[in-house]
Write a protein that holds these residues in place. Structure first.
Motif, PDB file in Angstrom:
ATOM      1  N   ALA A 276       0.802  -1.219   0.000  1.00 56.75           N
ATOM      2  CA  ALA A 276       0.000   0.000   0.000  1.00 56.75           C
ATOM      3  C   ALA A 276       0.834   1.268   0.000  1.00 56.75           C
ATOM      4  O   ALA A 276       0.482   2.259  -0.651  1.00 56.75           O
ATOM      5  CB  ALA A 276      -0.937  -0.010   1.206  1.00 56.75           C
ATOM      6  N   ARG A 322      -8.289   1.861   5.795  1.00 56.65           N
ATOM      7  CA  ARG A 322      -8.529   2.867   4.744  1.00 56.65           C
ATOM      8  C   ARG A 322      -9.192   4.106   5.342  1.00 56.65           C
ATOM      9  O   ARG A 322      -9.880   4.031   6.358  1.00 56.65           O
ATOM     10  CB  ARG A 322      -9.418   2.297   3.630  1.00 56.65           C
ATOM     11  CG  ARG A 322      -8.805   1.105   2.897  1.00 56.65           C
ATOM     12  CD  ARG A 322      -9.764   0.560   1.852  1.00 56.65           C
ATOM     13  NE  ARG A 322      -9.284  -0.637   1.208  1.00 56.65           N
ATOM     14  CZ  ARG A 322      -8.545  -0.662   0.100  1.00 56.65           C
ATOM     15  NH1 ARG A 322      -8.216   0.479  -0.491  1.00 56.65           N
ATOM     16  NH2 ARG A 322      -8.159  -1.805  -0.429  1.00 56.65           N
ATOM     17  N   LYS A 327      -9.012   5.146   0.214  1.00 59.65           N
ATOM     18  CA  LYS A 327      -7.605   4.851  -0.035  1.00 59.65           C
ATOM     19  C   LYS A 327      -6.938   4.344   1.247  1.00 59.65           C
ATOM     20  O   LYS A 327      -7.383   4.631   2.351  1.00 59.65           O
ATOM     21  CB  LYS A 327      -6.890   6.115  -0.532  1.00 59.65           C
ATOM     22  CG  LYS A 327      -7.389   6.616  -1.881  1.00 59.65           C
ATOM     23  CD  LYS A 327      -6.625   7.861  -2.319  1.00 59.65           C
ATOM     24  CE  LYS A 327      -7.125   8.358  -3.677  1.00 59.65           C
ATOM     25  NZ  LYS A 327      -6.383   9.581  -4.102  1.00 59.65           N
ATOM     26  N   TYR A 328      -5.854   3.578   1.032  1.00 58.09           N
ATOM     27  CA  TYR A 328      -5.116   3.100   2.194  1.00 58.09           C
ATOM     28  C   TYR A 328      -4.601   4.271   3.016  1.00 58.09           C
ATOM     29  O   TYR A 328      -4.139   5.277   2.462  1.00 58.09           O
ATOM     30  CB  TYR A 328      -3.925   2.245   1.749  1.00 58.09           C
ATOM     31  CG  TYR A 328      -4.307   0.858   1.279  1.00 58.09           C
ATOM     32  CD1 TYR A 328      -4.747  -0.115   2.175  1.00 58.09           C
ATOM     33  CD2 TYR A 328      -4.205   0.517  -0.063  1.00 58.09           C
ATOM     34  CE1 TYR A 328      -5.088  -1.383   1.745  1.00 58.09           C
ATOM     35  CE2 TYR A 328      -4.543  -0.754  -0.513  1.00 58.09           C
ATOM     36  CZ  TYR A 328      -4.991  -1.710   0.405  1.00 58.09           C
ATOM     37  OH  TYR A 328      -5.325  -2.960  -0.030  1.00 58.09           O
ATOM     38  N   ASP A 335      -1.212  -5.081   2.769  1.00 53.89           N
ATOM     39  CA  ASP A 335      -2.536  -5.655   2.984  1.00 53.89           C
ATOM     40  C   ASP A 335      -2.540  -6.999   2.283  1.00 53.89           C
ATOM     41  O   ASP A 335      -2.599  -7.065   1.054  1.00 53.89           O
ATOM     42  CB  ASP A 335      -3.604  -4.710   2.419  1.00 53.89           C
ATOM     43  CG  ASP A 335      -5.016  -5.262   2.585  1.00 53.89           C
ATOM     44  OD1 ASP A 335      -5.203  -6.256   3.301  1.00 53.89           O
ATOM     45  OD2 ASP A 335      -5.947  -4.685   1.967  1.00 53.89           O
TER      46      ASP A 335
END
Length: 344
Positions: A276, A322, A327-328, A335
């Motif tokens: 990520a 998130r 979004k992360y 992840d």
């Protein structure tokens, strides 16, 4: 005539292309010792021949991620030497345990291509197969990687994005022949928790952390013969920093998960995964796991857990993945969605 290998660029790939990766590798107990030295790895099945025999196996296999990293490393000169980033994984299955003395080699088929809107790079999807010295399938997976273009003026190829399964179905998991957890020794394994003790939706905070240093990262990258330039050459990134190999983060997180999942012995499926955010030397990695699913298996005393393993750096909170934008979160490094085998 040039004899060196500049690596493939985005325009060098075509749908259906099959690439046989060079330099087979014979694995030994040395890889196990180095793996356990690089990561706080201590799952009993991979640490003790006697424990493994009590579980129906001929001896302690090498850690499943040793097989994964070895096969992955073979692919780097052909797939990701000029990569910007390795983006994700899907449809991964471990078919056979790997033992000291086994020799692994791999090949990859290009199954997807899509040029990025900036015209400077594109995403390449490949299905990789690792086989042993007998030609038996050991591990397979799909991964996708962002690769630089050599010639910015070349037109984009027709976009082909493969349809990938969201997860490996539990009935498609391959169980090692003879595996039997009927007489599993929980005291030797380190924790009492079995398949029935975990609930879907449960979050396990693995508590401990490991600060990643350049020394072990560079040793690990060389150990798996990963030649991607972003991991070695500090001039290859605009910020002048060497990117920590994503496989290193996977193994750190998996090893940290022992605290709370000591009996999650064998990795048998890789449903999905994303690196990520980048990891650099000096970052402290922590991990947490969400229980996503449970399944029974045909092997005596053996159950399967589908786990989401999340590695994060400072600021990470177990269960938070998130932001509101989908979004992360910036502290999330990894992840990973995977299946493990655990005593019932």
């Amino acid at each position: 005539m040039a004899k060196t290998n500049p690596g493939r660029f985005f325009e060098d790939y075509s749908i259906g292309q099959v690439i046989a990766h060079a330099v087979p590798r014979t694995l030994s107990g040395g890889e196990r010792a180095l793996y356990h030295a690089l990561y706080p790895a201590r799952h009993a099945l991979y640490s003790s021949d006697e424990f493994a025999r009590a579980c129906g196996l001929p001896a302690a296999p090498l850690d499943d991620l040793i097989a994964f990293h070895t096969v992955f490393g073979k692919t780097v000169p052909d797939i990701s030497l000029n990569a910007v980033a390795n983006l994700g994984y899907a449809e991964g299955r471990w078919h056979l345990p790997v033992y000291p003395g086994d020799t692994l080699r791999s090949d990859s088929e290009v199954i997807g291509l899509k040029q990025n809107s900036n015209g400077k790079s594109g995403v390449v999807w490949v299905r990789t197969r690792g086989v042993n010295q007998r030609g038996e399938l050991v591990v397979e997976y799909v991964r996708w990687v962002m690769v630089r273009k050599r010639n910015m003026d070349l037109p984009a190829p027709e976009a082909t994005i493969p349809e990938l399964a969201g997860a490996v179905a539990a009935q498609d998991l391959v169980l090692p022949e003879g595996l039997d957890f009927s007489d599993y020794d929980f005291s030797l394994a380190g924790e009492p928790h079995r398949w029935s003790d975990y609930e879907v939706g449960e979050i396990v905070d693995h508590v401990d952390g490991v600060t990643v240093e350049e020394a072990e990262h560079m040793q690990a990258t060389r150990l798996w013969q990963n030649t991607a330039k972003v991991h070695f050459d500090a001039t290859f990134r605009e910020d002048g920093r060497r990117l920590i190999y994503g496989g290193h983060v996977i193994s750190v997180a998996r090893a940290l998960s022992f605290n709370g999942l000591a009996n999650a012995q064998m990795i048998v499926g890789l449903n999905g995964g994303a690196h990520a955010n980048p990891c650099f030397a000096g970052d402290t990695v922590r991990a947490w796991t969400e229980i996503l699913d449970k399944a029974e298996t045909a092997a005596p005393g053996v159950g399967a857990l589908r786990l989401r393993l999340v590695a994060c750096k400072a600021g990470g909170i177990p269960g938070m993945l998130r932001g509101e934008d989908g979004k992360y979160l910036p502290h999330v490094l990894l992840d990973l969605d995977y299946w493990v085998l655990i005593p019932r």
